[in-house]
Design a protein around this motif. Sequence first.
Motif, PDB file in Angstrom:
ATOM      1  N   UNK A  12      35.148 -32.198  33.187  1.00  0.00           N
ATOM      2  CA  UNK A  12      36.325 -31.373  32.918  1.00  0.00           C
ATOM      3  C   UNK A  12      36.675 -31.509  31.442  1.00  0.00           C
ATOM      4  N   UNK A  13      37.462 -30.566  30.933  1.00  0.00           N
ATOM      5  CA  UNK A  13      37.989 -30.711  29.568  1.00  0.00           C
ATOM      6  C   UNK A  13      38.879 -31.947  29.512  1.00  0.00           C
ATOM      7  N   UNK A  14      38.720 -32.760  28.454  1.00  0.00           N
ATOM      8  CA  UNK A  14      39.552 -33.950  28.295  1.00  0.00           C
ATOM      9  C   UNK A  14      39.975 -34.074  26.832  1.00  0.00           C
ATOM     10  N   UNK A  15      40.973 -34.933  26.602  1.00  0.00           N
ATOM     11  CA  UNK A  15      41.412 -35.239  25.249  1.00  0.00           C
ATOM     12  C   UNK A  15      41.190 -36.719  24.990  1.00  0.00           C
ATOM     13  N   UNK A  16      40.424 -37.037  23.953  1.00  0.00           N
ATOM     14  CA  UNK A  16      40.150 -38.417  23.572  1.00  0.00           C
ATOM     15  C   UNK A  16      40.630 -38.646  22.148  1.00  0.00           C
ATOM     16  N   UNK A  17      41.571 -39.560  21.995  1.00  0.00           N
ATOM     17  CA  UNK A  17      42.092 -39.915  20.673  1.00  0.00           C
ATOM     18  C   UNK A  17      42.546 -38.684  19.885  1.00  0.00           C
ATOM     19  N   UNK A  18      43.137 -37.732  20.597  1.00  0.00           N
ATOM     20  CA  UNK A  18      43.652 -36.528  19.945  1.00  0.00           C
ATOM     21  C   UNK A  18      42.649 -35.402  19.801  1.00  0.00           C
ATOM     22  N   UNK A  19      41.387 -35.642  20.134  1.00  0.00           N
ATOM     23  CA  UNK A  19      40.355 -34.609  20.018  1.00  0.00           C
ATOM     24  C   UNK A  19      40.141 -33.941  21.372  1.00  0.00           C
ATOM     25  N   UNK A  20      40.098 -32.632  21.381  1.00  0.00           N
ATOM     26  CA  UNK A  20      39.842 -31.884  22.612  1.00  0.00           C
ATOM     27  C   UNK A  20      38.328 -31.804  22.835  1.00  0.00           C
ATOM     28  N   UNK A  21      37.888 -32.403  23.922  1.00  0.00           N
ATOM     29  CA  UNK A  21      36.454 -32.434  24.235  1.00  0.00           C
ATOM     30  C   UNK A  21      36.202 -31.480  25.394  1.00  0.00           C
ATOM     31  N   UNK A  22      35.417 -30.441  25.133  1.00  0.00           N
ATOM     32  CA  UNK A  22      35.168 -29.441  26.163  1.00  0.00           C
ATOM     33  C   UNK A  22      34.259 -29.994  27.260  1.00  0.00           C
TER      34      UNK A  22
END
Length: 490
Positions: free
Chosen positions: A373-383
């Motif tokens: 799923x789309x997630x956010x890691x350390x402020x970065x949007x990871x598709x």
Amino acid sequence: MWFVQQLLLVFLFFLFFSKYLKIKWKARSLPPGPSPFPIIGNLWTLCFNIHPETLNKLAKLYGNIYTVWLGETPLIVLHGYKAVKNAIVSHSEEMSGRPVSDFMKDVSNGKGIVVSNGHSWKQQRRFGLMTLRNLGLGKCGMESRIQKEAQGLVEVLAAQNGKPTDVSNFIIHSVANVIASVVFGHRFSIDDPTFQKLVAVNQHLIDSLGSKWGRLYNAFPWLMKHLPGPHQTAFKNREYMYDFVRNEIRIHQQNESPKEPDDVIYHYLAQIAKTNGDPTSTYDMANLIQVVVDFFTAGTESTATTLQWAILLMLAYPDTQEKIHKELKMVLQDSSAITYEDRKRLPYTNAVIHEIQRFGNIASVGTLRRNIKDITLDGYSIKKDTNILPNLDSVLHDPQYWETPYKFNPKHFLDKDGNFKSNVAFLPFSAGHRVCLGEQLARSELTIFFITLLRAFRFLLPEGVTEVNTKYVPKLTLQPHPYKVCIIQK
């Protein structure tokens, strides 16, 4: 002719430039990282392989979350405990996907537990966890199997009469017999040529997956499938293992099933019968064969390699070995069999076992994940469907959690009073939904084998040998360099 050459150069320029722009466009929302080249990405920077040392250098330049490009495919690298935990623990479900290399996928036919994804993976993994519990993982039944093989290894090593010995094959066969009893329901004689071939084939298959031929296959699968080479031997070895497992399944089917299944094959056959007619079921013969191979391969490799590191490190640190001997003599009765619970009475020995796993980490950087799923890691949007590497090496050497991260130091797991203490950054089996399925079995095996061996023997360097090579050989797992040891009965 001159015009054609110029036209070709112009075409190549625009091809490379368009590839470069494509990468830059995809990289706009990703974490920072080294500038990629068209087509090859950062493979040149990575020396065409993913080594812990290279990743650590990049982390110093770009931070604890950064991007490298494997060709035109981005790979998000997570460095250090906090970054890794935030991904694989805090986003455990979302990070449960696994990208699978072409070589691994073709060798396993995409079946089983290790390389599968989605619904099939969930069902096969759930079966694995349930079956290990039913077979007595963490209970006396499983421990008795481990104790039997550990004692058999003691007898084999004692027969070497103190002469310089390479212990690797003895250890591999003993550990393989533990998992053989779990999946097949019986052990093999260490002199059985069929068992010896099974172990040898299994070892070669593991080595193939981490070889340069395996990397070439992943880069050019459409070509390597048809070219001769050592990689083709991997497929022959796979077929040997499949035939071996099929024969064991036939024997199980011919015999009357016990009321309480006592091995993986009987449990799986019962699961196939139970779910017959269920359109959502992935329990079938193809998955059964690969699940058994997965169990046997993973169950042999991890513990056997760690035990080889354990003996090597006892040679490298004789003072540590001596302290273990003193603690074992003080605490244990000579006649009693070792149990996993004994570790609680042996804080120093338990600390050494943990430090062996940390310092002699066999998993290197660990395995890739893919977010489902789309997630956010350390402020970065990871598709969704991005490849992510939680760098386990950086966790086990994180200076914020380990006093001397690159030195062997059992005090990492001892408090000021000499009592055992845990450490949140101790993740040799990874974490989250993809945590090692056999973690508890591996812990039990390592504890029982190690304490049994140290209670029976002193491990000494052969005469004339003054240095111990503790550097690793990079294969699918990190192997110690071959060594010999003199095994002296206490």
